[in-house]
Enzyme design. Structure first.
Site, PDB file in Angstrom:
ATOM      1  N   GLY A   1      45.774  33.991  52.888  1.00  0.00           N
ATOM      2  CA  GLY A   1      45.621  32.644  52.334  1.00  0.00           C
ATOM      3  C   GLY A   1      46.944  31.908  52.223  1.00  0.00           C
TER       4      GLY A   1
ATOM      5  N   SER B   1      34.951  36.025  56.255  1.00  0.00           N
ATOM      6  CA  SER B   1      35.191  35.536  54.891  1.00  0.00           C
ATOM      7  C   SER B   1      36.622  35.036  54.690  1.00  0.00           C
ATOM      8  CB  SER B   1      34.893  36.646  53.877  1.00  0.00           C
ATOM      9  OG  SER B   1      35.838  37.685  54.013  1.00  0.00           O
ATOM     10  N   ASN B   2      37.495  35.200  55.702  1.00  0.00           N
ATOM     11  CA  ASN B   2      38.878  34.689  55.598  1.00  0.00           C
ATOM     12  C   ASN B   2      38.958  33.207  55.944  1.00  0.00           C
ATOM     13  OD1 ASN B   2      40.100  37.677  57.266  1.00  0.00           O
ATOM     14  ND2 ASN B   2      39.775  37.348  55.096  1.00  0.00           N
TER      15      ASN B   2
ATOM     16  N   ARG C   1      39.785  29.742  53.959  1.00  0.00           N
ATOM     17  CA  ARG C   1      41.126  29.355  53.474  1.00  0.00           C
ATOM     18  C   ARG C   1      42.268  29.724  54.427  1.00  0.00           C
ATOM     19  NH1 ARG C   1      39.190  33.781  51.732  1.00  0.00           N
ATOM     20  NH2 ARG C   1      40.420  35.656  51.477  1.00  0.00           N
TER      21      ARG C   1
ATOM     22  N   LYS D   1      45.101  40.062  62.719  1.00  0.00           N
ATOM     23  CA  LYS D   1      45.646  38.821  62.162  1.00  0.00           C
ATOM     24  C   LYS D   1      46.993  38.463  62.803  1.00  0.00           C
ATOM     25  CE  LYS D   1      43.364  38.531  57.707  1.00  0.00           C
ATOM     26  NZ  LYS D   1      43.523  38.486  56.243  1.00  0.00           N
TER      27      LYS D   1
ATOM     28  N   ASP E   1      48.544  40.275  48.396  1.00  0.00           N
ATOM     29  CA  ASP E   1      47.350  40.101  47.573  1.00  0.00           C
ATOM     30  C   ASP E   1      47.160  41.247  46.585  1.00  0.00           C
ATOM     31  OD1 ASP E   1      46.727  42.138  49.241  1.00  0.00           O
ATOM     32  OD2 ASP E   1      44.909  41.238  50.072  1.00  0.00           O
TER      33      ASP E   1
ATOM     34  N   CYS F   1      41.243  38.153  44.942  1.00  0.00           N
ATOM     35  CA  CYS F   1      40.438  37.039  45.461  1.00  0.00           C
ATOM     36  C   CYS F   1      39.070  37.535  45.926  1.00  0.00           C
ATOM     37  CB  CYS F   1      41.154  36.351  46.611  1.00  0.00           C
ATOM     38  SG  CYS F   1      42.619  35.442  46.105  1.00  0.00           S
TER      39      CYS F   1
ATOM     40  N   CYS G   1      27.713  47.573  42.417  1.00  0.00           N
ATOM     41  CA  CYS G   1      28.409  46.273  42.430  1.00  0.00           C
ATOM     42  C   CYS G   1      28.621  45.925  43.896  1.00  0.00           C
ATOM     43  CB  CYS G   1      29.709  46.335  41.639  1.00  0.00           C
ATOM     44  SG  CYS G   1      30.922  47.466  42.332  1.00  0.00           S
TER      45      CYS G   1
END
Lengths: 81, 479
Positions: B139, B167-168, B171, B184, B228, B286, B437
């Site tokens: 991000g 999901s990246n 942002r 990446k 992160d 995040c 979860c």
């Protein structure tokens, strides 16, 4: 005297508010204000040791003497990037 | 004759002179002579009433004239008078030297920089000669990489070992839809090369660790923290303190961001601010807590701005100040920080003299759920069979209501982890409980809490709902 504690990031979720007003005895120190806050909001206690605290616009150590109307900021570390 | 030293921010008004020689027997006379020769300087140094502005400090030798006779302080011939704007930690010298040469294409490309006195040909050459290491291309790293490349930073190092996930993209604007599944580093390198082919990109496809960090970071002028997780943040800090390099810091959570420049030679470090890491699992990442997509854009561009200022030696760096940005209230606060004399790494008697084990320091146990013994976990397939047989048990979802809205396992009951202590009375310790979860971390915390509260028949779904979606229900949307 009356002071306000401003809460940031994850702390806000702990009390569902971004600020808490506290009534403290004269001569109270920053650490007394934080203890008073934790006694009212136990959910915040685990975060307290790693938080940074400021009075007004400046970093303040735990023994900083408070004055009526002071605004305390309690800022937890954040890791997201 | 008296020599007056002009700080970098004021040099545009002295025709770039760093030193000016004037006549004068007192500070006041010398300053009058200076502002007569360079009238532009006057409004920067003096108020309309002709009083020296409060943020301007004058030093004779190393003495502040306020502690002497003020403007009446006598000056002997050959004395050096310094003008020092009061910037927290002082205004450091430019980090890079203007030794690179710009070609015609580069002059056209950087023209909007070149016509400003704060950058100019000199500053753009400094940028070209500068090197920056970005830890993380997520991000924060996305806008950092794009803007530093566009600005003409000559050499950019990227540290990452992740691949682009759908999901990246909300942002991490350096990566595109076509890049999903790519490394990446490959994606970021292609995009940066397109933005500015003049930039030399160095990729480090590793996890930044105590073993490799000093070796990677030593060849760069500035280190930028776009990680992160807490262990890497403490690692980046310590690397910068040990190497004497600035750490341009940014961090984000939901709608809020923090930024600062930690540079032990000029101000506090990250440990002065946060000496103690939070207990693991307490402050969500995040992935767990969410983040507004544009937030890293704001914080990352603030980091890029600070890096560029440090390279140029212009303006007031964010040293000794913590900027707090709140997107929801659209308020920016700034807090003055203090260098902690007892700081274990940058204080007067440091106890940390080399890199340590940061995972241990932060108390992180990797793969929390794996630490649970076998009889406290249940595999997705076994859960599926139990549901199919119609066994009597309670399936408890400890995620947040927002996550429950995205997807859930049929038959589950929602009881978010933060509410568990207050709502534990709704549960019966005689029942068999299965918890889940997103990935298994929060349900492991819930399990520990419930066992402490006397629940014995409680198990945790291994891998959380993501494992369920992967192994049992491929139609389930994941996040």
């Amino acid at each position: 005297m009356r002071v306000t504690v401003r809460l940031f990031s994850v702390l806000r979720r702990g009390v569902d508010a971004d600020a808490v007003a506290l009534e403290l005895p004269e001569g109270a120190r920053l650490r007394d204000a934080i203890e008073s806050l934790l006694a009212r909001h136990e959910a915040l206690r685990p975060y307290a040791p790693s938080c940074m605290a400021a009075v007004g616009l400046e970093y303040a150590p735990p023994d900083h003497e408070l004055r009526d109307g002071d605004e305390i900021s309690l800022i937890p570390p954040v890791s997201g990037g | 004759m008296v020599k007056i030293l002009i700080p970098t921010p004021l040099r545009p008004f002295t025709g770039r002179q760093a030193e000016v020689e004037v006549e004068g027997t007192t500070v006041g006379e010398a300053m009058t002579a200076l502002t007569t020769r360079y009238p532009e300087l006057k409004r920067h140094l003096y108020s309309n009433e002709g009083k020296l502005r409060s943020f301007v400090n004058l030093f004779v030798g190393d003495e502040d004239v306020r502690h002497q006779q003020g403007e009446a302080t006598a000056l002997a011939a050959g004395t050096v008078l310094s003008i020092v704007p009061s910037i927290a930690g002082g205004a450091p010298e430019p980090l890079a030297r203007p030794t690179s040469v710009l070609n015609k294409e580069e002059i056209a490309r950087y023209s909007r920089h070149l016509i400003m006195p704060e950058v100019g040909m000199d500053g753009q050459r400094r940028l070209k000669n500068a090197s920056v290491l970005l830890i993380g291309t997520g991000g924060l790293g996305a806008p950092l990489g794009l803007y530093l490349a566009a600005a003409g930073v000559g050499r950019i190092g990227l540290v990452d070992f992740d691949v682009v996930d759908a999901s990246n993209l909300q942002r991490q604007v350096i990566h595109g839809t076509k890049d999903i599944g790519r490394k990446k580093l490959d994606s970021a390198r292609d995009r940066i090369a397109d933005v500015n082919p003049n930039v030399r990109i160095e990729t480090h496809e590793v996890m930044f660790t105590s073993e490799n960090a000093l070796g990677i970071a030593k060849d760069y002028d500035i280190i930028i923290d776009g990680t992160d997780n807490f262990p890497t943040r403490y690692l980046v800090n310590d690397v910068c303190v040990l190497l004497g390099k600035p750490n341009v810091y940014g961090s984000i959570f939901r709608f809020e961001g923090q930024a600062s420049v930690f540079w032990a030679a000029h101000g506090p470090c990250y440990r002065c601010l946060y000496p103690e890491p939070p207990p693991p699992g307490l402050v969500p990442s995040c992935a767990e807590g969410g983040v507004l997509g544009v937030l890293p854009g704001v914080i990352g561009t603030i980091q890029a701005t600070e890096a560029i200022k440090l390279i140029l030696g212009q303006g007031e760096p964010l040293i000794g100040r913590l900027m707090l940005y709140d997107a929801l209230s659209m308020r920016i606060r700034e807090l003055k920080l203090r260098k902690d004399p007892h700081c274990p790494i940058c204080g007067e008697n440091p106890t940390i003299r080399e890199l340590i084990d940061y995972v241990e320091f932060c108390g992180v146990v990797p793969h929390h759920e794996e630490a649970l013994s076998k009889d406290l976990t249940i595999e997705p397939e076994e859960l599926r069979q139990k549901l199919e047989r119609g066994d009597r048990f309670v399936l408890l979802d400890v995620r947040n209501p927002e996550e429950w809205e995205i997807c859930r396992i049929e038959g589950a009951k929602l009881l978010p982890l933060p509410d568990l202590p207050a709502r534990v009375v709704e549960l019966d310790s005689a029942d068999e409980l299965i918890l889940y979860c997103k990935m298994g971390g929060r349900s492991a915390q819930a399990l520990e809490f419930l066992r402490g509260a006397g629940f014995r028949k409680v198990r945790n779904l291994s891998g959380g709902i993501l494992a369920w979606a992967d192994e049992i229900d491929s139609a389930m949307p994941v996040y």
